[in-house]
Design a protein around this motif. Structure first.
Motif, PDB file in Angstrom:
ATOM      1  N   LEU A 333       0.824  -1.206   0.000  1.00  0.00           N
ATOM      2  CA  LEU A 333       0.000   0.000   0.000  1.00  0.00           C
ATOM      3  C   LEU A 333       0.858   1.257   0.000  1.00  0.00           C
ATOM      4  O   LEU A 333       0.680   2.161  -0.832  1.00  0.00           O
ATOM      5  N   THR A 334       1.790   1.335   0.921  1.00  0.00           N
ATOM      6  CA  THR A 334       2.594   2.559   1.029  1.00  0.00           C
ATOM      7  C   THR A 334       3.579   2.700  -0.127  1.00  0.00           C
ATOM      8  O   THR A 334       3.840   3.811  -0.592  1.00  0.00           O
ATOM      9  N   THR A 335       4.102   1.577  -0.620  1.00  0.00           N
ATOM     10  CA  THR A 335       4.991   1.661  -1.788  1.00  0.00           C
ATOM     11  C   THR A 335       4.214   2.118  -3.014  1.00  0.00           C
ATOM     12  O   THR A 335       4.703   2.953  -3.801  1.00  0.00           O
ATOM     13  N   GLY A 336       2.994   1.570  -3.208  1.00  0.00           N
ATOM     14  CA  GLY A 336       2.168   2.011  -4.330  1.00  0.00           C
ATOM     15  C   GLY A 336       1.868   3.497  -4.257  1.00  0.00           C
ATOM     16  O   GLY A 336       1.919   4.209  -5.273  1.00  0.00           O
ATOM     17  N   MET A 337       1.541   3.995  -3.057  1.00  0.00           N
ATOM     18  CA  MET A 337       1.292   5.429  -2.895  1.00  0.00           C
ATOM     19  C   MET A 337       2.543   6.242  -3.198  1.00  0.00           C
ATOM     20  O   MET A 337       2.477   7.301  -3.834  1.00  0.00           O
ATOM     21  N   ALA A 338       3.700   5.756  -2.726  1.00  0.00           N
ATOM     22  CA  ALA A 338       4.951   6.469  -2.974  1.00  0.00           C
ATOM     23  C   ALA A 338       5.260   6.527  -4.469  1.00  0.00           C
ATOM     24  O   ALA A 338       5.680   7.572  -4.992  1.00  0.00           O
ATOM     25  N   VAL A 339       5.043   5.407  -5.166  1.00  0.00           N
ATOM     26  CA  VAL A 339       5.274   5.387  -6.612  1.00  0.00           C
ATOM     27  C   VAL A 339       4.318   6.352  -7.311  1.00  0.00           C
ATOM     28  O   VAL A 339       4.714   7.097  -8.226  1.00  0.00           O
ATOM     29  N   GLN A 340       3.057   6.353  -6.882  1.00  0.00           N
ATOM     30  CA  GLN A 340       2.088   7.291  -7.450  1.00  0.00           C
ATOM     31  C   GLN A 340       2.552   8.734  -7.278  1.00  0.00           C
ATOM     32  O   GLN A 340       2.478   9.545  -8.211  1.00  0.00           O
ATOM     33  N   GLY A 341       3.038   9.067  -6.074  1.00  0.00           N
ATOM     34  CA  GLY A 341       3.475  10.432  -5.817  1.00  0.00           C
ATOM     35  C   GLY A 341       4.764  10.791  -6.529  1.00  0.00           C
ATOM     36  O   GLY A 341       4.872  11.846  -7.167  1.00  0.00           O
ATOM     37  N   LEU A 342       5.763   9.902  -6.456  1.00  0.00           N
ATOM     38  CA  LEU A 342       7.067  10.204  -7.048  1.00  0.00           C
ATOM     39  C   LEU A 342       6.998  10.307  -8.568  1.00  0.00           C
ATOM     40  O   LEU A 342       7.715  11.116  -9.180  1.00  0.00           O
ATOM     41  N   SER A 343       6.141   9.511  -9.193  1.00  0.00           N
ATOM     42  CA  SER A 343       6.037   9.555 -10.657  1.00  0.00           C
ATOM     43  C   SER A 343       5.399  10.849 -11.147  1.00  0.00           C
ATOM     44  O   SER A 343       5.482  11.177 -12.333  1.00  0.00           O
ATOM     45  N   THR A 344       4.750  11.587 -10.247  1.00  0.00           N
ATOM     46  CA  THR A 344       4.146  12.863 -10.618  1.00  0.00           C
ATOM     47  C   THR A 344       5.172  13.992 -10.636  1.00  0.00           C
ATOM     48  O   THR A 344       4.957  15.025 -11.293  1.00  0.00           O
ATOM     49  N   ILE A 345       6.293  13.803  -9.952  1.00  0.00           N
ATOM     50  CA  ILE A 345       7.300  14.868  -9.870  1.00  0.00           C
ATOM     51  C   ILE A 345       7.783  15.328 -11.246  1.00  0.00           C
ATOM     52  O   ILE A 345       7.868  16.547 -11.503  1.00  0.00           O
ATOM     53  N   PRO A 346       8.110  14.425 -12.201  1.00  0.00           N
ATOM     54  CA  PRO A 346       8.557  14.917 -13.516  1.00  0.00           C
ATOM     55  C   PRO A 346       7.518  15.778 -14.227  1.00  0.00           C
ATOM     56  O   PRO A 346       7.887  16.649 -15.028  1.00  0.00           O
ATOM     57  N   LEU A 347       6.243  15.570 -13.929  1.00  0.00           N
ATOM     58  CA  LEU A 347       5.200  16.340 -14.589  1.00  0.00           C
ATOM     59  C   LEU A 347       5.220  17.805 -14.176  1.00  0.00           C
ATOM     60  O   LEU A 347       4.721  18.672 -14.901  1.00  0.00           O
ATOM     61  N   VAL A 348       5.791  18.075 -13.004  1.00  0.00           N
ATOM     62  CA  VAL A 348       5.882  19.454 -12.514  1.00  0.00           C
ATOM     63  C   VAL A 348       6.760  20.303 -13.429  1.00  0.00           C
ATOM     64  O   VAL A 348       6.591  21.526 -13.503  1.00  0.00           O
ATOM     65  N   PHE A 349       7.665  19.660 -14.159  1.00  0.00           N
ATOM     66  CA  PHE A 349       8.645  20.401 -14.961  1.00  0.00           C
ATOM     67  C   PHE A 349       8.340  20.383 -16.458  1.00  0.00           C
ATOM     68  O   PHE A 349       9.161  20.807 -17.273  1.00  0.00           O
ATOM     69  N   LEU A 350       7.162  19.889 -16.844  1.00  0.00           N
ATOM     70  CA  LEU A 350       6.813  19.854 -18.262  1.00  0.00           C
ATOM     71  C   LEU A 350       6.619  21.261 -18.814  1.00  0.00           C
ATOM     72  O   LEU A 350       6.030  22.130 -18.161  1.00  0.00           O
ATOM     73  N   GLY A 351       7.095  21.467 -20.042  1.00  0.00           N
ATOM     74  CA  GLY A 351       6.947  22.765 -20.697  1.00  0.00           C
ATOM     75  C   GLY A 351       5.862  22.734 -21.740  1.00  0.00           C
ATOM     76  O   GLY A 351       4.988  21.862 -21.732  1.00  0.00           O
ATOM     77  N   ASP A 352       5.900  23.703 -22.681  1.00  0.00           N
ATOM     78  CA  ASP A 352       4.849  23.821 -23.689  1.00  0.00           C
ATOM     79  C   ASP A 352       5.257  23.242 -25.039  1.00  0.00           C
ATOM     80  O   ASP A 352       4.669  23.559 -26.062  1.00  0.00           O
TER      81      ASP A 352
END
Length: 457
Positions: A333-352
């Protein structure tokens, strides 16, 4: 190799009857997921078809979400008290009627009534089907595999709906999004009595009416307050939920016994579910805006872009049960949540630039895998350690948590994004909040479930 490892590696098998039971019970959830996803794609066509303006389109979703979330706990408990199979069959009848009403709708009132009835059917069907599933399969490998398949089919349903929704609506019209439910629900309605036994009923059937009224009213008011950003409704919701808690402490036959709500597996499992289902659908919504408004992709292209990572969701559902058998629900459960959260980090830096797809698609693939793995582990956690006569309540809680979370996630993160004048900057800020909340919740759940882990190892 230890005996435990050998046992974990041995894949559990369903017999022929169990396969049919799983197919029927999970088929209902798959159908509802496909329909929900198709209707999201078809919203503009549905609105123009019945004369519903752009400002009212949100209510096509909200009219469904309010009863689906508000009544889930009540119907989950009613399944325990009055028969799970009976409630499941009733849900199919309501769904057939609602889908026909929606398909033949000629004005907004008919359409929104149909969506509200579909929400009621969902609130009945999901806890009833899941509690039938958890009481058919005892705790252990087979139940974990069945719940894993549930996660796979739900994710597969959303993916299939997103991929075929546009094509279906273009070929057959928006009404097909409603009519597609009818033959599937009829088949489920006919097969269920022959495959699924009715649950045993308690000797004295009592329904905690004050608890039912306050929790249902409180949830409806609170969800409405978040959707409409209405402070008065929010205060009313909090007051009603506080009254519900006070009633449950004193009721001779409480709707949701406080001892259950205080169990670490129920309490922390449902907290995990709230975050899992709040953050990931909201992220998908934000990425839909990004793909269409920032990168300029069409709705069909957006669906295809999400479809590829969606395959990871199906794979995760299939293997999550085995992961739980080997590593335990707390770790998965906690690893799945961590993967869900960490995989979102690269999206913070997406450009146009459209080259961003080279980052977006792999990140979504990994994130969807973690998301569905966490869903399966959350469902196993939230329903474990409880007797069969309380499985309807347990699955009602998990269903309520899921529906509430899906309903509130998009408005909350949309409000965060709206604080910035530049659209891309607002999306980035909302994603930062998404990551922070998900990772913080994963840490809290790991800590909160430590006592249960110590007792079971």
């Amino acid at each position: 190799m230890s005996a435990a490892t050998i046992e974990a590696d041995a894949a559990p098998r369903f017999d022929a009857r169990q396969r049919l039971i799983v197919l029927v019970l999970l088929g209902a959830g798959f159908m509802l997921a496909v329909d929900f996803s198709i209707l999201n794609v078809a919203l503009p066509a549905v609105g123009s078809g019945v004369g519903l303006g752009v400002g009212g389109l949100a209510w096509v979703t909200s009219a469904y979400a309010l009863p689906a979330a508000g009544f889930a706990l009540l119907f989950g408990r009613m399944a325990d008290l009055f028969g799970r199979r009976r409630l499941f069959l009733t849900a199919m009848v309501v769904l057939i009627g609602a889908s026909l009403l929606g398909g033949f709708a000629v004005n907004p009132e008919m359409l929104l009534t149909a969506r509200a009835l579909q929400g009621v059917a969902t609130a009945m069907a999901v806890p009833a089907s899941l509690s039938l599933l958890t009481t058919t399969f005892a705790e252990g490998a087979l139940r974990e595999r069945a719940l894993g398949l549930n996660g796979a089919l739900l994710s597969g349903g959303f993916t299939v709906g997103a991929l075929v929704g546009g094509v279906l609506v273009d070929l057959l019209g928006w009404r097909s999004a409603f009519f597609i439910n009818v033959p599937v629900a009829v088949v489920i309605l006919l097969l269920t009595p022959f495959l699924v036994r009715e649950s045993s009923l308690p000797g004295r059937v009592r329904l905690d009416l004050p608890g039912a009224v306050t929790v249902t009213g409180g949830l409806l008011a609170l969800i409405y307050a978040i959707i409409e950003r209405n402070l008065v409704a929010g205060v009313a919701g909090v007051v009603l939920l506080a009254a519900f808690w006070a009633i449950e402490l004193r009721a001779p036959a409480p709707l949701a016994p406080v001892r259950i709500l205080k169990r670490p597996s129920v309490k922390w499992g449902n907290l995990a579910g709230l975050v899992i289902f709040t953050m990931e659908p909201a992220m998908i919504f934000l990425m839909t805006l990004y793909l269409q408004k920032v990168l300029g992709f069409s709705a069909l292209a957006t669906g295809l872009i999400f479809g590829v990572p969606g395959l990871a969701s199906v794979a995760a559902g299939v293997i999550a049960g085995r992961l739980i058998g080997r590593f335990g629900t707390r770790a998965v459960l906690t690893t799945g949540m961590a993967v869900q959260g960490l995989s979102t980090i690269p999206l913070v830096f997406l450009g146009d630039d459209r080259m961003a797809l080279a980052i977006l698609i792999p990140a979504l693939f990994i994130g969807f895998f973690g998301h569905v793995t966490a869903i399966v582990a959350y469902t196993v956690t939230g329903t474990s350690g409880l007797p069969d006569e309380e499985q309807g309540l347990a699955t009602g809680l998990t269903s309520m948590t899921q529906q509430v979370a899906v309903t509130i996630g998009i408005p909350i993160l949309s409000a965060v994004a709206a604080t910035q004048s530049v659209e891309l900057t607002g999306i980035h800020l909302a994603l930062v909040v998404n990551v922070a909340v998900t990772l913080a919740a994963a840490a809290l759940v790991w800590y909160g479930l430590r006592r249960r882990a110590a007792l079971t190892h």
